[in-house]
Design a protein around this motif. Structure first.
Motif, PDB file in Angstrom:
ATOM      1  N   ASN A 196      31.693  64.867  79.057  1.00 32.16           N
ATOM      2  CA  ASN A 196      30.417  65.434  78.817  1.00 32.16           C
ATOM      3  C   ASN A 196      30.828  66.932  78.519  1.00 32.16           C
ATOM      4  O   ASN A 196      31.694  67.080  78.569  1.00 32.16           O
ATOM      5  CB  ASN A 196      29.526  65.238  80.084  1.00 32.16           C
ATOM      6  CG  ASN A 196      29.998  65.842  81.398  1.00 32.16           C
ATOM      7  OD1 ASN A 196      30.751  66.802  81.448  1.00 32.16           O
ATOM      8  ND2 ASN A 196      29.620  65.303  82.595  1.00 32.16           N
ATOM      9  N   GLU A 197      29.648  67.561  78.365  1.00 29.77           N
ATOM     10  CA  GLU A 197      29.928  69.007  77.900  1.00 29.77           C
ATOM     11  C   GLU A 197      30.636  69.880  78.698  1.00 29.77           C
ATOM     12  O   GLU A 197      31.816  70.462  78.372  1.00 29.77           O
ATOM     13  CB  GLU A 197      28.490  69.714  77.589  1.00 29.77           C
ATOM     14  CG  GLU A 197      28.553  70.782  76.776  1.00 29.77           C
ATOM     15  CD  GLU A 197      27.112  71.277  76.580  1.00 29.77           C
ATOM     16  OE1 GLU A 197      26.092  70.767  76.737  1.00 29.77           O
ATOM     17  OE2 GLU A 197      27.038  72.697  76.223  1.00 29.77           O
ATOM     18  N   SER A 198      30.399  69.928  80.137  1.00 30.12           N
ATOM     19  CA  SER A 198      31.165  70.712  80.854  1.00 30.12           C
ATOM     20  C   SER A 198      32.614  70.234  81.529  1.00 30.12           C
ATOM     21  O   SER A 198      33.499  71.002  81.328  1.00 30.12           O
ATOM     22  CB  SER A 198      30.491  70.735  82.460  1.00 30.12           C
ATOM     23  OG  SER A 198      29.968  69.570  82.607  1.00 30.12           O
ATOM     24  N   SER A 199      32.679  68.865  81.144  1.00 30.41           N
ATOM     25  CA  SER A 199      34.073  68.382  81.333  1.00 30.41           C
ATOM     26  C   SER A 199      34.930  68.621  80.098  1.00 30.41           C
ATOM     27  O   SER A 199      36.101  69.064  80.071  1.00 30.41           O
ATOM     28  CB  SER A 199      34.292  66.923  81.903  1.00 30.41           C
ATOM     29  OG  SER A 199      33.547  66.208  81.005  1.00 30.41           O
ATOM     30  N   ALA A 200      34.503  68.653  78.991  1.00 28.79           N
ATOM     31  CA  ALA A 200      35.119  68.937  77.680  1.00 28.79           C
ATOM     32  C   ALA A 200      35.448  70.394  77.645  1.00 28.79           C
ATOM     33  O   ALA A 200      36.530  70.789  77.354  1.00 28.79           O
ATOM     34  CB  ALA A 200      34.235  68.771  76.445  1.00 28.79           C
TER      35      ALA A 200
END
Ligand SMILES: [Zn+2]
Length: 434
Positions: A131-135
């Motif tokens: 997801n955006e934060s994990s990317a």
């Protein structure tokens, strides 16, 4: 089967990617991050595991034609084959995405020296589920990670990976062999008759590895029933499938082993269900007319079958956990319980996905084959005559609309939109043959 992971020559129809990795190994120029990009079931994970084995091997070999391989005898090789090498870590989505906690945990591990091997290798499968934060968190790790760390990002949808991650990575693009090329290769490897391979290939929805695995196990019956009977059989087989999983979970010697039942590729290859699903979808498309109430009625019956199967599986899991509970700390039991919940959810979500995917492939066949009569890209080769009949009765326009609708519905399904609505929508769009 597992020792096949030691050499590149056991990966088929992927000369380009193999050449790039062989070059990397020969020149000893290992990139920090690789992206293995390509369609489903073309060998991305197999190649990642083989590459990891060769990197970790203490005595890698070179074949007479210059191809590097792993020895298969040293401790790192044995651990890679057993799936228990401490420096080869697999990061898989929890539910629908790879979460930031997982990426943070990976960062902590990446900063440590390799424990046993020469490299610390992380295989993110599929990395398009970050997801955006994990990317963003992954990007930071790529910027900071020490030498001797290799990340392999496996992805079907490359556009879902941040451009800033892509630009730091070596891109390995996998070939997308035609259905004909895949079938011909499987015939060569397995020695089975082309008709049997065609049937297995259609049942796995064109999954190369799965077809190969099935080809050594069972022979499909290939029984196709009219819609009414096909639908009853299909619903019964969903419950039989659940019983099959329950037996495996029950037999497992530990809770970890019971959990790994859900990860084993064989679990998805329950042949009776694959056959009855295919037969149902065929019956659906071939039906002269569908009763107006069909979409709602069948969706309800299908969801009930899934619910019942799910409940009985959950009950077995509960029993298995309480039987073995005393051997584990309570914190660990909590975590295991949570992981089981997720695994069961994924297992039955995959059933809905499988049904939609099967329908999509029939419609794709109607569209392409009806158009060109060319078998190269025909997935359901064993039902060629049905496809011809249908494409004449329903027309190219129907096939095209359905393919587009199903692509959209599959996308919504991956985002957890209420499956009942999606299924009703799809069944309503099908109508009758006449
Ligand atoms: Zn070795």
């Amino acid at each position: 089967m597992r020792s096949n992971l030691l050499r590149f020559c056991n990966i088929y129809l992927q000369d380009g990617p193999i050449r790039l990795l062989t070059g990397s190994l020969r020149k000893n120029r290992i990139a920090q991050t690789y992206i293995f990009a390509g369609a489903r079931s073309v060998g991305k994970m197999r190649l990642a595991k083989t590459f990891a084995a060769i990197l970790q091997c203490l005595g890698p070999t070179i074949s007479p034609d210059g191809e590097p391989g792993a020895c298969g005898k040293c401790l790192p090789c044995r651990r890679v084959l057993a799936g228990s090498h401490p420096d080869v870590t697999f990061i898989r989505p929890l539910g629908n995405e790879i979460r930031i906690e997982q990426v943070r945990q990976m960062r902590d591990q990446a900063m440590l020296h390799p424990y046993l091997g020469k490299w610390r290798i992380f295989i993110l499968d599929p990395a398009d589920r970050l997801n955006e934060s994990s990317a963003n968190s992954l990007l930071k790790i790529l910027e900071e990670a020490p030498d001797k760390v290799v990340f392999i990002l496996i992805a079907e949808e490359i556009e879902r990976i941040l451009p800033t991650i892509q630009s730091r990575s070596e891109m390995i693009r996998f070939n997308h062999p035609s259905h004909k090329a895949a079938r011909d290769t499987i015939v060569q490897i397995s020695g089975l008759a082309p008709e049997v391979v065609a049937r297995l290939y259609a049942l796995t929805e064109g999954a190369f590895g799965a077809t190969l695995a099935l080809s050594s196990l069972e022979t499909p019956i290939g029984e196709y029933l009219p819609l009414g009977q096909a639908q009853v059989r299909f619903l019964e087989d969903i419950e039989k499938f659940s019983v099959h999983v329950q037996e495996k979970v029950n037999e497992a010697p530990s809770l970890e082993a019971a959990l790994s039942v859900f990860e084993s590729p064989e679990i998805a290859l329950f042949l009776p269900l694959l056959e009855s699903r295919k037969s149902f979808v065929r019956g659906l498309l071939m039906a002269e007319s569908l009763p107006a109430a069909f979409p709602v009625m069948f969706t309800g019956a299908f969801q009930n079958a899934i619910q019942r199967s799910r409940k009985s599986l959950e009950k077995v899991i509960e029993t298995v956990i309480s039987r073995q509970k005393s051997a584990y700390a309570s914190e660990i039991i909590k975590d295991i319980d949570w992981q089981f919940g997720l695994a069961v959810q994924m297992l039955f979500q995959a059933q809905i996905h499988g049904l939609l995917d099967c329908l999509r492939h029939w419609c794709e066949d109607l569209f392409h084959f009806g158009h060109t009569g060319d078998e190269t890209w025909l997935l359901n080769l064993d039902r060629k005559e049905d496809i011809m009949t249908l494409s004449q009765a329903r027309g190219i326009g129907f096939a095209e609309t359905e393919v587009q609708l199903l692509a959209r519905i599959l996308e919504l399904q991956s985002r957890n939109v209420q499956p009942g609505l999606l299924l009703e929508n799809v069944f309503s769009s099908i109508g009758g043959r006449n």
